[in-house]
Write an enzyme that holds these catalytic residues in place. Structure first.
Site, mmCIF file in Angstrom:
data_model
loop_
_atom_site.group_PDB
_atom_site.id
_atom_site.type_symbol
_atom_site.label_atom_id
_atom_site.label_comp_id
_atom_site.label_asym_id
_atom_site.label_seq_id
_atom_site.Cartn_x
_atom_site.Cartn_y
_atom_site.Cartn_z
ATOM 1 N N GLU A 107 0.826 -1.203 0.000
ATOM 2 C CA GLU A 107 0.000 0.000 0.000
ATOM 3 C C GLU A 107 0.858 1.251 0.000
ATOM 4 O O GLU A 107 1.891 1.297 0.665
ATOM 5 C CB GLU A 107 -0.853 0.029 1.260
ATOM 6 C CG GLU A 107 -1.797 -1.123 1.346
ATOM 7 C CD GLU A 107 -2.497 -1.171 2.683
ATOM 8 O OE1 GLU A 107 -3.238 -2.119 2.903
ATOM 9 O OE2 GLU A 107 -2.284 -0.256 3.503
ATOM 10 N N CYS A 120 3.002 8.265 1.930
ATOM 11 C CA CYS A 120 3.307 7.240 2.925
ATOM 12 C C CYS A 120 3.640 5.953 2.180
ATOM 13 O O CYS A 120 2.801 5.427 1.446
ATOM 14 C CB CYS A 120 2.079 7.078 3.823
ATOM 15 S SG CYS A 120 2.261 5.753 5.009
ATOM 16 N N CYS A 127 4.677 -7.774 7.590
ATOM 17 C CA CYS A 127 5.528 -7.310 8.686
ATOM 18 C C CYS A 127 5.811 -8.489 9.608
ATOM 19 O O CYS A 127 4.957 -9.354 9.797
ATOM 20 C CB CYS A 127 4.802 -6.200 9.457
ATOM 21 S SG CYS A 127 5.854 -5.340 10.648
ATOM 22 N N CYS A 131 2.289 -6.127 16.290
ATOM 23 C CA CYS A 131 1.647 -5.097 17.106
ATOM 24 C C CYS A 131 0.142 -5.382 17.116
ATOM 25 O O CYS A 131 -0.459 -5.602 16.063
ATOM 26 C CB CYS A 131 1.952 -3.715 16.549
ATOM 27 S SG CYS A 131 3.745 -3.405 16.475
ATOM 28 N N CYS A 134 -2.508 -3.378 14.867
ATOM 29 C CA CYS A 134 -2.143 -3.067 13.488
ATOM 30 C C CYS A 134 -2.609 -4.174 12.553
ATOM 31 O O CYS A 134 -2.371 -5.357 12.810
ATOM 32 C CB CYS A 134 -0.628 -2.908 13.389
ATOM 33 S SG CYS A 134 -0.064 -2.638 11.707
ATOM 34 N N GLY A 181 5.179 -2.637 7.029
ATOM 35 C CA GLY A 181 6.515 -3.143 7.310
ATOM 36 C C GLY A 181 7.294 -2.323 8.317
ATOM 37 O O GLY A 181 6.893 -1.217 8.706
ATOM 38 N N GLU A 182 8.403 -2.875 8.753
ATOM 39 C CA GLU A 182 9.291 -2.214 9.703
ATOM 40 C C GLU A 182 10.564 -1.809 8.941
ATOM 41 O O GLU A 182 11.392 -2.656 8.618
ATOM 42 C CB GLU A 182 9.609 -3.169 10.865
ATOM 43 C CG GLU A 182 10.703 -2.703 11.804
ATOM 44 C CD GLU A 182 10.581 -1.242 12.245
ATOM 45 O OE1 GLU A 182 9.539 -0.848 12.773
ATOM 46 O OE2 GLU A 182 11.553 -0.490 12.035
ATOM 47 N N SER A 213 9.593 5.817 10.331
ATOM 48 C CA SER A 213 8.864 5.433 11.541
ATOM 49 C C SER A 213 9.236 4.007 11.932
ATOM 50 O O SER A 213 9.197 3.100 11.112
ATOM 51 C CB SER A 213 7.358 5.533 11.274
ATOM 52 O OG SER A 213 6.625 5.088 12.384
ATOM 53 N N SER A 235 7.102 4.599 17.184
ATOM 54 C CA SER A 235 5.759 4.146 17.538
ATOM 55 C C SER A 235 5.789 3.705 18.992
ATOM 56 O O SER A 235 6.077 2.558 19.294
ATOM 57 C CB SER A 235 5.346 2.983 16.629
ATOM 58 O OG SER A 235 5.200 3.457 15.321
ATOM 59 N N LEU A 236 5.483 4.643 19.891
ATOM 60 C CA LEU A 236 5.655 4.368 21.321
ATOM 61 C C LEU A 236 4.408 3.700 21.908
ATOM 62 O O LEU A 236 4.470 2.598 22.432
ATOM 63 C CB LEU A 236 5.990 5.678 22.044
ATOM 64 C CG LEU A 236 6.451 5.543 23.476
ATOM 65 C CD1 LEU A 236 7.733 4.750 23.594
ATOM 66 C CD2 LEU A 236 6.652 6.931 24.119
ATOM 67 N N HIS A 237 3.300 4.383 21.864
ATOM 68 C CA HIS A 237 1.966 3.845 22.201
ATOM 69 C C HIS A 237 1.735 3.462 23.662
ATOM 70 O O HIS A 237 0.600 3.149 24.036
ATOM 71 C CB HIS A 237 1.611 2.635 21.322
ATOM 72 C CG HIS A 237 1.779 2.886 19.857
ATOM 73 N ND1 HIS A 237 1.311 4.021 19.244
ATOM 74 C CD2 HIS A 237 2.388 2.161 18.875
ATOM 75 C CE1 HIS A 237 1.603 3.981 17.958
ATOM 76 N NE2 HIS A 237 2.274 2.869 17.705
ATOM 77 N N ASN A 313 -7.524 3.580 14.221
ATOM 78 C CA ASN A 313 -8.325 3.318 13.035
ATOM 79 C C ASN A 313 -8.771 1.854 13.092
ATOM 80 O O ASN A 313 -7.963 0.961 12.873
ATOM 81 C CB ASN A 313 -7.439 3.569 11.816
ATOM 82 C CG ASN A 313 -8.236 4.060 10.643
ATOM 83 O OD1 ASN A 313 -9.412 3.757 10.508
ATOM 84 N ND2 ASN A 313 -7.579 4.814 9.784
ATOM 85 N N CYS A 356 -3.085 1.661 8.278
ATOM 86 C CA CYS A 356 -1.978 0.793 7.910
ATOM 87 C C CYS A 356 -2.411 -0.654 7.634
ATOM 88 O O CYS A 356 -2.974 -1.310 8.492
ATOM 89 C CB CYS A 356 -1.013 0.830 9.088
ATOM 90 S SG CYS A 356 0.461 -0.091 8.871
HETATM 91 N N1 SAH Z 1 6.700 -0.483 11.599
HETATM 92 C C1 SAH Z 1 6.741 0.936 11.613
HETATM 93 C C2 SAH Z 1 5.990 1.620 10.480
HETATM 94 C C3 SAH Z 1 4.585 1.117 10.173
HETATM 95 S S1 SAH Z 1 3.263 1.571 11.215
HETATM 96 C C4 SAH Z 1 6.312 1.459 12.960
HETATM 97 O O1 SAH Z 1 5.876 0.671 13.793
HETATM 98 O O2 SAH Z 1 6.417 2.653 13.197
HETATM 99 C C5 SAH Z 1 3.033 3.294 11.028
HETATM 100 C C6 SAH Z 1 2.224 3.917 12.165
HETATM 101 O O3 SAH Z 1 0.821 3.589 12.095
HETATM 102 C C7 SAH Z 1 2.698 3.450 13.503
HETATM 103 O O4 SAH Z 1 2.783 4.462 14.448
HETATM 104 C C8 SAH Z 1 1.640 2.449 13.857
HETATM 105 O O5 SAH Z 1 1.681 2.185 15.187
HETATM 106 C C9 SAH Z 1 0.373 3.130 13.356
HETATM 107 N N2 SAH Z 1 -0.783 2.257 13.199
HETATM 108 C C10 SAH Z 1 -0.794 0.960 12.829
HETATM 109 N N3 SAH Z 1 -2.055 0.476 12.817
HETATM 110 C C11 SAH Z 1 -2.862 1.485 13.202
HETATM 111 C C12 SAH Z 1 -4.277 1.607 13.388
HETATM 112 N N4 SAH Z 1 -5.106 0.586 13.188
HETATM 113 N N5 SAH Z 1 -4.753 2.799 13.769
HETATM 114 C C13 SAH Z 1 -3.924 3.851 13.977
HETATM 115 N N6 SAH Z 1 -2.594 3.796 13.817
HETATM 116 C C14 SAH Z 1 -2.057 2.622 13.448
#
Ligand code: SAH
Length: 382
Positions: A107, A120, A127, A131, A134, A181-182, A213, A235-237, A313, A356
């Site tokens: 994508e 993006c 991946c 997570c 995701c 992906g990472e 990211s 991506s801390l969360h 999302n 994502c």
């Molecule tokens: N692997 C990398 C890049 C991909 S994710 C990383 O983890 O940063 C890109 C961003 O989208 C990250 O911050 C991820 O946590 C966020 N993301 C993934 N799924 C999501 C969702 N369903 N809703 C909102 N943000 C999401």
């Protein structure tokens, strides 16, 4: 055949004997021309054609000799991904599903805003990380993208958006590696691709306009510091290891304290790096309390940082709900009042499943849908 140069990934290769020029940074391109018995400055001429003029037919590269143009078409190619789906959102966001090889698709999303256009891009098919919020994680991992496939997304998106007449008309002003992906687990290809994006004879994007990211692959953050100066987003969360271990399982290997230490280190790296962006997805009842906000502000106290709150999302089968707007605002105010710039990311492309990995997730039952999309793809191609 030219030896000792990166071979194109078979994924984007119409002929395995040809080198895909899109994957070569200036140094590699110069080496290619020298091996061909040409002057190294041909590299910048060809880069300009490829990335600034949007000319992909060697015959039209009029400042190259006829003999060189013939040699280039015998030994090299300019191979792009293919468009499978094209989803324009009512808000101007555009999301594409690009096909690489076989069943591998990725994508790419374009997000226009006042005065800028952000693309993006993806770095892997699927991946390896899992997570829990995701949707890419649900699809497992197939393979890394080649540098050509990473750069190819920008070139193809630029074509689909209408290649500009001049540099100042350019629609893509920023690139974020926040797709599937990472990126730090596909390090070499990602670094080569970012080199190409930054080259003055290519898109000439400054370090501030490229954001990588990562979920926090600590050793590779240290590596990146040595070779690149792009902006870094983490991506801390979560603000404690117990919760982050669940949301972002790579935290079990590289816990928050190590991650933040690598961030401090990254900022100290090359001159001009200012601060790190911390992404924080807002999950109702999971990580969104006042206490969570205070804890977040506290752990970021010693890192030059900016916080980006991302409304979750949802996707089919996801175990979470997005926090309410009131909650997000309150959370933002607490972190902001503690002295950290905090913004809430606007949700874009809601009508086109722009989260994502969502589009590829829908692909499992795509047989019929792909027929439907042939029409829109034809429209795009013409
Ligand atoms: N692997 C990398 C890049 C991909 S994710 C990383 O983890 O940063 C890109 C961003 O989208 C990250 O911050 C991820 O946590 C966020 N993301 C993934 N799924 C999501 C969702 N369903 N809703 C909102 N943000 C999401």
């Amino acid at each position: 055949m030219v030896e000792n140069l990166p071979r194109p990934d078979p994924g984007l290769n119409r002929s395995v004997d040809k080198i895909n020029l899109l994957g070569l940074n200036r140094t590699d391109l110069e080496a290619l021309f020298i091996e061909m018995g040409e002057k190294s400055f041909r590299a910048s001429q060809v880069m300009k054609w490829l990335y600034q003029d949007g000319v992909h037919d060697f015959a039209e590269m009029t400042n190259l000799s006829k003999a060189l143009r013939e040699k280039l078409s015998e030994q090299t190619e300019i191979a792009l991904p293919e468009v499978i789906e094209d989803h324009p959102s009512v808000d101007g966001t555009r999301k594409w599903l690009f096909k690489l090889d076989g069943d591998n698709s990725i994508e790419t999303v374009f997000i226009p805003e006042e005065g800028r256009g952000t693309l993006c891009i993806s770095s892997q098919v699927g991946c390896t990380l899992s997570c829990s919020f995701c949707s890419t994680a649900r699809q497992g991992f197939n393979r890394n993208l080649s540098a050509a496939e990473i750069v190819g997304q920008i070139v193809l998106a630029a074509q689909l958006l209408g290649w500009p007449e001049t540099q100042s008309d350019r629609k893509i002003t920023n690139v974020v590696l926040m797709g599937m992906g990472e990126p730090l687990l596909n390090f070499d290809a990602v670094v080569a691709a970012m080199d190409i994006m930054q080259d003055d004879f290519s898109f000439g994007l400054s370090k501030r306009r490229i954001t990588l990211s990562t979920s926090g692959v600590v050793p590779m953050i240290h590596e990146l510091r040595n070779v690149s100066d792009v902006s870094l987003a983490i991506s801390l969360h979560a603000s404690n290891d117990k919760l982050r271990d669940q949301l972002v399982p790579i935290n079990q290997k590289y816990p928050i304290a190590e991650l933040l230490a690598s961030c401090r280190d990254y900022v100290k790296g090359k001159a001009g790096r200012t601060r790190i962006t911390f992404e924080y997805v807002m999950l109702e009842g999971i990580n969104d309390s006042d206490a969570d906000a205070r804890a977040l502000a506290k752990i970021l106290q010693n890192v030059p940082s900016k916080v980006n709150l991302i409304p979750f999302n949802p996707f089919p089968g996801s175990p979470y709900k997005c926090s309410s707007m009131n909650r997000i605002n309150r959370f933002r105010d607490i972190v902001h009042n503690a002295g950290i710039t905090t913004v809430t990311r606007k949700t874009r492309g809601d009508d086109i499943a722009a989260a994502c990995g969502q589009l590829v997730g829908e692909v499992n039952d795509r047989t019929r849908r792909s027929q439907r999309f042939e029409i829109s793809v034809e429209k795009v191609a013409s």
